[in-house]
Design a protein around this motif. Structure first.
Motif, PDB file in Angstrom:
ATOM      1  N   LEU A 269       0.829  -1.209   0.000  1.00 47.21           N
ATOM      2  CA  LEU A 269       0.000   0.000   0.000  1.00 47.21           C
ATOM      3  C   LEU A 269       0.860   1.254   0.000  1.00 47.21           C
ATOM      4  CD1 LEU A 269      -2.926  -0.803   2.451  1.00 47.21           C
ATOM      5  CD2 LEU A 269      -3.049  -0.424  -0.011  1.00 47.21           C
ATOM      6  N   PHE A 270       1.948   1.209   0.741  1.00 47.40           N
ATOM      7  CA  PHE A 270       2.868   2.339   0.791  1.00 47.40           C
ATOM      8  C   PHE A 270       3.476   2.612  -0.582  1.00 47.40           C
ATOM      9  CE2 PHE A 270       7.159   4.017   1.770  1.00 47.40           C
ATOM     10  CZ  PHE A 270       6.773   5.190   2.376  1.00 47.40           C
ATOM     11  N   LEU A 271       3.640   1.558  -1.387  1.00 50.38           N
ATOM     12  CA  LEU A 271       4.202   1.695  -2.728  1.00 50.38           C
ATOM     13  C   LEU A 271       3.132   1.917  -3.797  1.00 50.38           C
ATOM     14  CD1 LEU A 271       6.876  -1.132  -2.496  1.00 50.38           C
ATOM     15  CD2 LEU A 271       7.256   1.330  -2.366  1.00 50.38           C
ATOM     16  N   ASN A 272       1.889   2.213  -3.364  1.00 47.93           N
ATOM     17  CA  ASN A 272       0.754   2.462  -4.267  1.00 47.93           C
ATOM     18  C   ASN A 272       0.428   1.266  -5.147  1.00 47.93           C
ATOM     19  OD1 ASN A 272       0.240   5.060  -3.352  1.00 47.93           O
ATOM     20  ND2 ASN A 272       1.824   5.906  -4.698  1.00 47.93           N
ATOM     21  N   ALA A 273       0.635   0.055  -4.639  1.00 49.92           N
ATOM     22  CA  ALA A 273       0.281  -1.163  -5.359  1.00 49.92           C
ATOM     23  C   ALA A 273      -0.903  -1.803  -4.627  1.00 49.92           C
ATOM     24  CB  ALA A 273       1.468  -2.107  -5.431  1.00 49.92           C
ATOM     25  N   GLU A 274      -2.068  -1.213  -4.816  1.00 49.30           N
ATOM     26  CA  GLU A 274      -3.249  -1.640  -4.074  1.00 49.30           C
ATOM     27  C   GLU A 274      -3.662  -3.059  -4.412  1.00 49.30           C
ATOM     28  OE1 GLU A 274      -3.298   1.134  -6.048  1.00 49.30           O
ATOM     29  OE2 GLU A 274      -3.096   2.713  -4.550  1.00 49.30           O
ATOM     30  N   PHE A 275      -3.533  -3.444  -5.686  1.00 47.37           N
ATOM     31  CA  PHE A 275      -3.910  -4.796  -6.094  1.00 47.37           C
ATOM     32  C   PHE A 275      -3.039  -5.832  -5.391  1.00 47.37           C
ATOM     33  CE2 PHE A 275      -3.218  -8.415  -8.967  1.00 47.37           C
ATOM     34  CZ  PHE A 275      -4.509  -8.918  -8.990  1.00 47.37           C
ATOM     35  N   LEU A 276      -1.740  -5.589  -5.348  1.00 45.92           N
ATOM     36  CA  LEU A 276      -0.848  -6.539  -4.673  1.00 45.92           C
ATOM     37  C   LEU A 276      -1.126  -6.596  -3.180  1.00 45.92           C
ATOM     38  CD1 LEU A 276       2.541  -5.903  -6.497  1.00 45.92           C
ATOM     39  CD2 LEU A 276       0.968  -7.809  -6.774  1.00 45.92           C
ATOM     40  N   ALA A 277      -1.476  -5.482  -2.580  1.00 39.90           N
ATOM     41  CA  ALA A 277      -1.829  -5.483  -1.152  1.00 39.90           C
ATOM     42  C   ALA A 277      -3.085  -6.306  -0.909  1.00 39.90           C
ATOM     43  CB  ALA A 277      -2.013  -4.056  -0.655  1.00 39.90           C
ATOM     44  N   ALA A 278      -4.075  -6.149  -1.764  1.00 37.94           N
ATOM     45  CA  ALA A 278      -5.302  -6.935  -1.611  1.00 37.94           C
ATOM     46  C   ALA A 278      -5.038  -8.415  -1.815  1.00 37.94           C
ATOM     47  CB  ALA A 278      -6.357  -6.447  -2.596  1.00 37.94           C
ATOM     48  N   ILE A 279      -4.236  -8.762  -2.804  1.00 40.01           N
ATOM     49  CA  ILE A 279      -3.882 -10.166  -3.038  1.00 40.01           C
ATOM     50  C   ILE A 279      -3.087 -10.708  -1.861  1.00 40.01           C
ATOM     51  CG2 ILE A 279      -2.458 -11.672  -4.495  1.00 40.01           C
ATOM     52  CD1 ILE A 279      -5.159 -10.928  -5.681  1.00 40.01           C
ATOM     53  N   GLN A 280      -2.195  -9.903  -1.315  1.00 40.31           N
ATOM     54  CA  GLN A 280      -1.396 -10.328  -0.155  1.00 40.31           C
ATOM     55  C   GLN A 280      -2.306 -10.675   1.022  1.00 40.31           C
ATOM     56  OE1 GLN A 280       1.975 -10.634   0.006  1.00 40.31           O
ATOM     57  NE2 GLN A 280       1.923 -11.244   2.136  1.00 40.31           N
TER      58      GLN A 280
END
Length: 170
Positions: free
Chosen positions: A46-57
């Motif tokens: 989320l800090f890196l503005n990768a919302e999709f990867l955060a949700a998948i994580q």
């Protein structure tokens, strides 16, 4: 100043919790530390503005994988393993592997500091979107490692089926 503090906090907690996952004697405690680790990795995304990867994580790792780990922990008889001494015989080999991994980490950090040929600028990311760029990079630049990983996962699934089938027969 604030972004560096947040990144420093997340990186320190990720490293410490990964060490705690490996070194805890109680497996349930290891799984709980792994949950903390996965949540902090999602916060880093989320800090890196990768919302999709955060949700998948959170959905895949913090949700499904931890439930799978807990089921495996419950199915195994771990009382005997907890009584055995740990880290006694193979610690020199572990030390050498850790030194090798740290050297690889240093080489990776050096490559990151040197910087890539950055064709994915902020404008390209805004125009295409994170998911589109992940798909494009995954299926063009990293197609061979992606296919190798799929074969490794297939071998792991077949191995788990073979081990489970042998246990059912005996």
């Amino acid at each position: 100043m604030i972004p560096q503090v947040i990144f420093g906090y997340l990186s320190v907690v990720i490293v410490l919790t990964s060490i705690l996952v490996v070194t805890r004697k109680n497996v349930v405690h290891s799984v709980l530390w792994m949950l903390v680790l996965f949540l902090h990795i999602a916060a880093l995304f989320l800090f890196l503005n990768a919302e999709f990867l955060a949700a998948i994580q959170i959905i895949i790792y913090a949700g499904a994988m931890l439930v799978l780990y807990l089921f495996v922990v419950m199915l195994l008889n771990l009382r005997q393993e907890e009584l055995l001494p740990r880290f006694t015989v193979f610690w020199p080999l572990g030390f050498l592997l850790a030194a090798g991994l740290l050297s690889l980490l240093g080489l990776t950090a050096r490559a990151i500091i040197r910087g890539p040929s950055n064709i994915y600028t902020a404008d390209v990311i805004k125009q295409t979107g994170h998911l589109g760029l992940i798909g494009r990079v995954l299926y063009t630049e990293y197609l061979f490692p992606f296919e190798v990983l799929s074969v490794v996962l297939l071998v792991a699934i077949v191995g788990a089926i073979v081990i489970a089938k042998k246990r059912l027969k005996s």
